[in-house]
Design an enzyme around this catalytic site. Sequence first.
Site, mmCIF file in Angstrom:
data_model
loop_
_atom_site.group_PDB
_atom_site.id
_atom_site.type_symbol
_atom_site.label_atom_id
_atom_site.label_comp_id
_atom_site.label_asym_id
_atom_site.label_seq_id
_atom_site.Cartn_x
_atom_site.Cartn_y
_atom_site.Cartn_z
ATOM 1 N N ASP A 28 1.092 -1.087 0.051
ATOM 2 C CA ASP A 28 -0.102 0.095 0.016
ATOM 3 C C ASP A 28 0.726 1.203 -0.044
ATOM 4 O O ASP A 28 1.632 1.380 0.919
ATOM 5 C CB ASP A 28 -0.865 0.078 1.391
ATOM 6 C CG ASP A 28 -2.060 1.070 1.255
ATOM 7 O OD1 ASP A 28 -2.373 1.826 0.279
ATOM 8 O OD2 ASP A 28 -2.727 1.003 2.249
ATOM 9 N N ASP A 29 0.846 2.117 -0.948
ATOM 10 C CA ASP A 29 1.539 3.203 -1.072
ATOM 11 C C ASP A 29 2.870 2.971 -1.272
ATOM 12 O O ASP A 29 3.726 3.853 -0.762
ATOM 13 C CB ASP A 29 1.306 4.360 0.227
ATOM 14 C CG ASP A 29 0.173 5.060 -0.354
ATOM 15 O OD1 ASP A 29 -0.788 4.661 -1.170
ATOM 16 O OD2 ASP A 29 -0.292 5.894 0.405
ATOM 17 N N CYS A 55 -5.099 4.041 -4.482
ATOM 18 C CA CYS A 55 -5.730 2.885 -3.713
ATOM 19 C C CYS A 55 -7.005 2.220 -4.148
ATOM 20 O O CYS A 55 -7.014 1.178 -4.441
ATOM 21 C CB CYS A 55 -5.931 3.381 -2.202
ATOM 22 S SG CYS A 55 -4.527 4.134 -1.457
ATOM 23 N N ARG A 99 -7.500 -1.243 -6.305
ATOM 24 C CA ARG A 99 -8.109 -2.175 -5.776
ATOM 25 C C ARG A 99 -9.301 -2.992 -6.649
ATOM 26 O O ARG A 99 -9.339 -3.998 -6.680
ATOM 27 C CB ARG A 99 -8.405 -1.982 -4.255
ATOM 28 C CG ARG A 99 -7.122 -1.971 -3.410
ATOM 29 C CD ARG A 99 -7.045 -1.173 -2.386
ATOM 30 N NE ARG A 99 -5.995 -0.562 -1.608
ATOM 31 C CZ ARG A 99 -5.201 -1.189 -1.165
ATOM 32 N NH1 ARG A 99 -5.644 -2.504 -0.779
ATOM 33 N NH2 ARG A 99 -3.932 -0.865 -0.730
ATOM 34 N N LYS A 133 -6.378 -4.778 3.826
ATOM 35 C CA LYS A 133 -7.156 -3.598 3.518
ATOM 36 C C LYS A 133 -8.086 -3.875 2.329
ATOM 37 O O LYS A 133 -7.753 -4.406 1.368
ATOM 38 C CB LYS A 133 -6.359 -2.302 3.137
ATOM 39 C CG LYS A 133 -6.905 -1.377 2.672
ATOM 40 C CD LYS A 133 -5.944 -0.080 2.580
ATOM 41 C CE LYS A 133 -6.442 1.039 1.541
ATOM 42 N NZ LYS A 133 -5.290 2.173 1.610
ATOM 43 N N HIS A 137 -11.209 -1.597 1.298
ATOM 44 C CA HIS A 137 -11.309 -0.106 0.578
ATOM 45 C C HIS A 137 -12.059 -0.140 -0.698
ATOM 46 O O HIS A 137 -11.773 0.850 -1.510
ATOM 47 C CB HIS A 137 -10.008 0.359 0.734
ATOM 48 C CG HIS A 137 -9.936 1.890 0.695
ATOM 49 N ND1 HIS A 137 -8.849 2.635 0.183
ATOM 50 C CD2 HIS A 137 -10.906 2.677 1.280
ATOM 51 C CE1 HIS A 137 -9.045 3.981 0.433
ATOM 52 N NE2 HIS A 137 -10.144 4.013 0.854
ATOM 53 N N HIS A 140 1.724 2.416 3.993
ATOM 54 C CA HIS A 140 0.855 3.489 3.899
ATOM 55 C C HIS A 140 1.064 4.435 5.278
ATOM 56 O O HIS A 140 1.217 3.819 6.243
ATOM 57 C CB HIS A 140 -0.624 2.980 3.597
ATOM 58 C CG HIS A 140 -1.622 4.209 3.523
ATOM 59 N ND1 HIS A 140 -2.015 5.198 4.387
ATOM 60 C CD2 HIS A 140 -2.377 4.289 2.182
ATOM 61 C CE1 HIS A 140 -2.790 6.019 3.784
ATOM 62 N NE2 HIS A 140 -3.091 5.575 2.484
ATOM 63 N N ASP A 143 0.095 -0.775 -4.931
ATOM 64 C CA ASP A 143 -1.261 -0.321 -5.459
ATOM 65 C C ASP A 143 -1.215 1.097 -6.165
ATOM 66 O O ASP A 143 -2.239 1.519 -7.076
ATOM 67 C CB ASP A 143 -2.406 -0.139 -4.322
ATOM 68 C CG ASP A 143 -1.973 1.049 -3.327
ATOM 69 O OD1 ASP A 143 -0.801 1.119 -3.265
ATOM 70 O OD2 ASP A 143 -2.752 1.119 -2.508
ATOM 71 N N ASN A 144 -0.019 1.712 -5.969
ATOM 72 C CA ASN A 144 0.286 3.071 -6.668
ATOM 73 C C ASN A 144 1.688 3.499 -6.255
ATOM 74 O O ASN A 144 2.270 2.725 -5.479
ATOM 75 C CB ASN A 144 -0.901 4.198 -6.087
ATOM 76 C CG ASN A 144 -1.173 4.170 -4.736
ATOM 77 O OD1 ASN A 144 -2.152 4.047 -4.145
ATOM 78 N ND2 ASN A 144 -0.100 4.488 -3.895
ATOM 79 N N LYS A 195 1.845 9.127 -6.466
ATOM 80 C CA LYS A 195 0.386 8.535 -6.339
ATOM 81 C C LYS A 195 -0.313 9.518 -6.921
ATOM 82 O O LYS A 195 -0.168 10.876 -6.430
ATOM 83 C CB LYS A 195 0.330 8.179 -4.890
ATOM 84 C CG LYS A 195 -1.215 7.899 -4.530
ATOM 85 C CD LYS A 195 -1.211 7.857 -2.746
ATOM 86 C CE LYS A 195 -2.607 7.590 -2.599
ATOM 87 N NZ LYS A 195 -2.547 7.351 -1.125
#
Length: 531
Positions: A35-36, A73, A77, A130, A132, A219, A325-326, A375
């Site tokens: 994540d991130d 994010c 997903r 996560k 989301h 993240h 994710d990014n 991002k």
Amino acid sequence: MTLKLLIAFLALTFAFCPALQPPEKKPNIILILADDMGYSDIGCFGSEIQTPNLNEMAKNGLRMPQFYNASRCCPTRASLLTGLFQHQAGVGDMVNTRQQPAYQGYLNQHCVTIAEALKPAGYKTYMAGKWHVGTKPEGWPVKRGFDRYFGLIDGASSYFGKDPYRPNQKLTIALDDQEYTPEKGYYATNAFADHAVEFIGQTPKDQPFFLYMAFTAPHWPLHALPEDIAKYRGAYQKGWDKLREERFQRMKAMGILAKNSSLSPRDASIPAWDSLSEAEKKDWEDKMAVYAAMIDRMDQNIGRIRQKLKEMGQDQNTVILFLSDNGASHENIGTGNFLPTIYESSKKPSSDPTSFTAYGKRGANLSNTPFRQYKHWEYEGGTATPFVAYGPSIVKPGKIDQRPAHIVDVMTTCLDLAGATYPKTHKGNTITPAEGVSLVPVFRGTTWKGHDALYFEHEGNRAVRQGDWKLVSEFPSNQWELYNLKTDRTELQDLSAKEPQRVKAMATLYDVWAKRAGVIPFAELTRAKGE
């Protein structure tokens, strides 16, 4: 016929008959999402951070340096889970509730998740981490095909289980379909892996499983365990300028980047390292030590999952995919972008467990080496992800494949691995056809056609990649820029003025896709909601 002649006849007969083979066992599939996390934040993509499990998987598996996500994010997903572009799945922006179906903020009923598609093929389906892509209980993972779930329904929270800095925002941790209250000693990265290990251990011996392991690390908030932080004390004293250059050189030596690649200049809003005061340097070093520790702990827990596979005798029959994710996050906390109640906690040292902070552009610019931007944008710094595929019986080891691929390919790849069929209908609803191309031929090292073009859109930021060419624009200027990624992966030389016909043709490609995918121009979208 004599006995000798009979034996000879039978020997010849069996020699020309194909050997009877037991039915091929379906592989387990583990999809791991960071994540991130920036493009160069793991060792096998150039980092100084210790990621021995991911490094070993890369060495004995496949790396794809030109793999893409959806730059944010929720959209990533939604796209990753469904094999559709995020707008087609109902999450064209974030989890904001909008009237337009492509932007409703949760997965719609005209898509299926990988879990929903694999269950008819006999798979047990698990998720940890996560979610989301829908906060209401009727849209939780167990309602979208997962047999078991543990994790964070929302987008971000304290890693220690309590979130005192955002008292007005409800954040939900769930176990299956019930809210879960963390106990003392909770640390999210460990807890997610604890449940993942438990879930896969519950799988019947002769049944394959699919695990979606969606870590929140790294993240913000920057929260790590003291023993992990200690490993990175002093690791960032060189500062961002020298560390970017060191990562860049390692990436070229590895073959992640071409030898003739250029390192993008330091972000113009970031000062030279040597111009900082000692207090400023110490603050950044502290943030980076915690950030590195978060990735280190994630890798440790990937190791725990792999160890469980060995104990189950499933390590040779499991395909593991890893990506982010990014691009790295430029976001800051306590600056007006987020709730002011966390402002004071954002001033504390990141190693303080009661802090609630981020590393901002200064950390993200290092994480995204060699790219520019972050991002949210559709430049390589927003959309390019490190991608690792590992599977002893399926993935050809030791290869770096530079062909471009996209998160929409993951659904199709999982179904191909499983011998499963993508459904035309599900629960009485017509399902939008999948957009991806299976990566299994890439894994096996055979011929692969790939995509004619790849498309991107997030909050008015747009891009289309066709072959080595990439057309990209930034909202709200909306001016197309053109780059040849074969010679300029870091997007430094805009060729739009020299190639007007190519710009026109690629812009037309984008417009056709955007209409088909349900993209609404962002200014029009926000105007409709009065934003």
